[in-house]
Write a protein that holds these residues in place. Sequence first.
Motif, short mmCIF file in Angstrom:
data_model
loop_
_atom_site.label_atom_id
_atom_site.label_comp_id
_atom_site.label_asym_id
_atom_site.label_seq_id
_atom_site.Cartn_x
_atom_site.Cartn_y
_atom_site.Cartn_z
N HIS A 1 0.83 -1.21 0.00
CA HIS A 1 0.00 0.00 0.00
C HIS A 1 0.87 1.26 0.00
O HIS A 1 0.55 2.24 0.68
CB HIS A 1 -0.94 0.02 1.21
CG HIS A 1 -1.84 -1.16 1.31
ND1 HIS A 1 -2.61 -1.62 0.26
CD2 HIS A 1 -2.10 -2.02 2.35
CE1 HIS A 1 -3.30 -2.68 0.63
NE2 HIS A 1 -3.01 -2.94 1.89
N ALA A 2 1.97 1.23 -0.72
CA ALA A 2 2.91 2.36 -0.73
C ALA A 2 3.19 2.81 -2.16
O ALA A 2 4.34 2.92 -2.56
CB ALA A 2 4.20 1.97 -0.02
N GLY A 3 2.13 3.08 -2.90
CA GLY A 3 2.32 3.54 -4.27
C GLY A 3 2.49 5.05 -4.38
O GLY A 3 2.77 5.56 -5.46
N GLY A 4 2.33 5.75 -3.27
CA GLY A 4 2.38 7.21 -3.28
C GLY A 4 3.64 7.83 -3.86
O GLY A 4 3.55 8.76 -4.67
N PRO A 5 4.83 7.36 -3.47
CA PRO A 5 6.05 7.99 -4.01
C PRO A 5 6.14 7.94 -5.53
O PRO A 5 6.55 8.93 -6.16
CB PRO A 5 7.17 7.17 -3.36
CG PRO A 5 6.58 6.68 -2.08
CD PRO A 5 5.14 6.40 -2.40
N ALA A 6 5.76 6.83 -6.14
CA ALA A 6 5.83 6.73 -7.61
C ALA A 6 4.88 7.73 -8.25
O ALA A 6 5.23 8.40 -9.24
CB ALA A 6 5.49 5.31 -8.06
N VAL A 7 3.68 7.85 -7.72
CA VAL A 7 2.71 8.82 -8.25
C VAL A 7 3.22 10.24 -8.03
O VAL A 7 3.10 11.10 -8.91
CB VAL A 7 1.33 8.61 -7.58
CG1 VAL A 7 0.38 9.76 -7.92
CG2 VAL A 7 0.73 7.28 -8.03
N ALA A 8 3.83 10.49 -6.87
CA ALA A 8 4.34 11.82 -6.56
C ALA A 8 5.44 12.24 -7.53
O ALA A 8 5.48 13.40 -7.98
CB ALA A 8 4.87 11.86 -5.13
N VAL A 9 6.33 11.33 -7.87
CA VAL A 9 7.42 11.65 -8.79
C VAL A 9 6.84 12.16 -10.12
O VAL A 9 7.32 13.15 -10.69
CB VAL A 9 8.32 10.42 -9.04
CG1 VAL A 9 9.27 10.66 -10.21
CG2 VAL A 9 9.12 10.10 -7.79
N HIS A 10 5.80 11.49 -10.60
CA HIS A 10 5.20 11.88 -11.88
C HIS A 10 4.43 13.20 -11.77
O HIS A 10 4.60 14.10 -12.61
CB HIS A 10 4.27 10.78 -12.38
CG HIS A 10 3.55 11.13 -13.64
ND1 HIS A 10 4.19 11.38 -14.83
CD2 HIS A 10 2.22 11.33 -13.88
CE1 HIS A 10 3.30 11.68 -15.76
NE2 HIS A 10 2.11 11.67 -15.21
N LEU A 11 3.60 13.34 -10.75
CA LEU A 11 2.73 14.52 -10.67
C LEU A 11 3.48 15.78 -10.26
O LEU A 11 3.25 16.86 -10.81
CB LEU A 11 1.59 14.26 -9.67
CG LEU A 11 0.61 13.14 -10.03
CD1 LEU A 11 -0.46 13.03 -8.96
CD2 LEU A 11 -0.02 13.38 -11.40
N LEU A 12 4.41 15.66 -9.31
CA LEU A 12 5.10 16.85 -8.82
C LEU A 12 6.04 17.43 -9.86
O LEU A 12 6.38 18.62 -9.80
CB LEU A 12 5.86 16.52 -7.54
CG LEU A 12 4.98 16.17 -6.32
CD1 LEU A 12 5.85 15.85 -5.12
CD2 LEU A 12 4.03 17.32 -5.99
N SER A 13 6.48 16.61 -10.82
CA SER A 13 7.34 17.13 -11.88
C SER A 13 6.61 18.12 -12.77
O SER A 13 7.23 18.90 -13.49
CB SER A 13 7.89 15.98 -12.73
OG SER A 13 6.85 15.37 -13.47
N GLN A 14 5.29 18.09 -12.71
CA GLN A 14 4.49 19.00 -13.54
C GLN A 14 4.07 20.26 -12.79
O GLN A 14 3.33 21.10 -13.32
CB GLN A 14 3.24 18.26 -14.05
CG GLN A 14 3.60 17.06 -14.92
CD GLN A 14 2.39 16.22 -15.27
OE1 GLN A 14 1.44 16.71 -15.88
NE2 GLN A 14 2.42 14.95 -14.90
N LYS A 15 4.57 20.41 -11.57
CA LYS A 15 4.35 21.62 -10.78
C LYS A 15 2.86 21.96 -10.63
O LYS A 15 2.47 23.12 -10.64
CB LYS A 15 5.08 22.81 -11.41
CG LYS A 15 6.59 22.59 -11.56
CD LYS A 15 7.27 22.38 -10.23
CE LYS A 15 8.76 22.19 -10.38
NZ LYS A 15 9.44 21.91 -9.09
N MET A 16 2.01 20.94 -10.48
CA MET A 16 0.58 21.20 -10.30
C MET A 16 0.31 21.68 -8.88
O MET A 16 1.10 21.42 -7.95
CB MET A 16 -0.25 19.97 -10.64
CG MET A 16 -0.02 18.76 -9.77
SD MET A 16 -1.12 17.38 -10.21
CE MET A 16 -0.82 17.13 -11.96
#
Length: 205
Positions: free
Chosen positions: A161-176
């Motif tokens: 249940h630790a998928g958050g970091p992978a999603v964060a790497v993708h989303l935060l790179s887009q500066k949303m």
Amino acid sequence: NRTQRLKSVFAMEFDLVFFAVAIPAVLFAGISKGGFGSGAAFASTPLLALILEPALAVGMMLPLLMVMDVTNLKPYWKKWDWPNAKVLILGAIPGSIVGALIFHVASPDAFRLMIGSVAIGFLLYEGAKKIGLLTIRPRPFNARIGGFWGFIAGITSFISHAGGPAVAVHLLSQKMDKTTYQATSVIVFWAANWMKFVPYFWLGV
């Protein structure tokens, strides 16, 4: 077999040690799901795996996470970035399948090792960001990159249940902005947790 072993473990008397560990673990997950201190969720499954068989730890957390997902859908409804959410969800499908295959063949000790490795990897990732060894470079939306990170999130989410970091790497790179980021994470993991439900049931969890 695994199902009988889990039933015997679950039949044990839950003592004060169980509640002393389980309550903070669930609180960490709840705080993270709400959008505050999003890194806290990674600790939930490793904490439970200290006192329970790993398969029981992930199995016990799944319905709780699903309830948290439903609670969070209303305040974040339609505030997500759908192109990002779509590619992450699609990538998580094969990732969940790979996670299920790993789960099926792994021994409890190997599973503990995987849960611990994901937790340590998260700590190293956060530490490297804080001291400047790792920076997330801005980049525009890319469906293939999103699918890749969704795949990684599907595997790590299935295992611990630790998928958050992978999603964060993708989303935060887009500066949303933070609301869009959290809303996108909510819908992605709502879908990912439903993906895990049937395989967990089939695997005896």
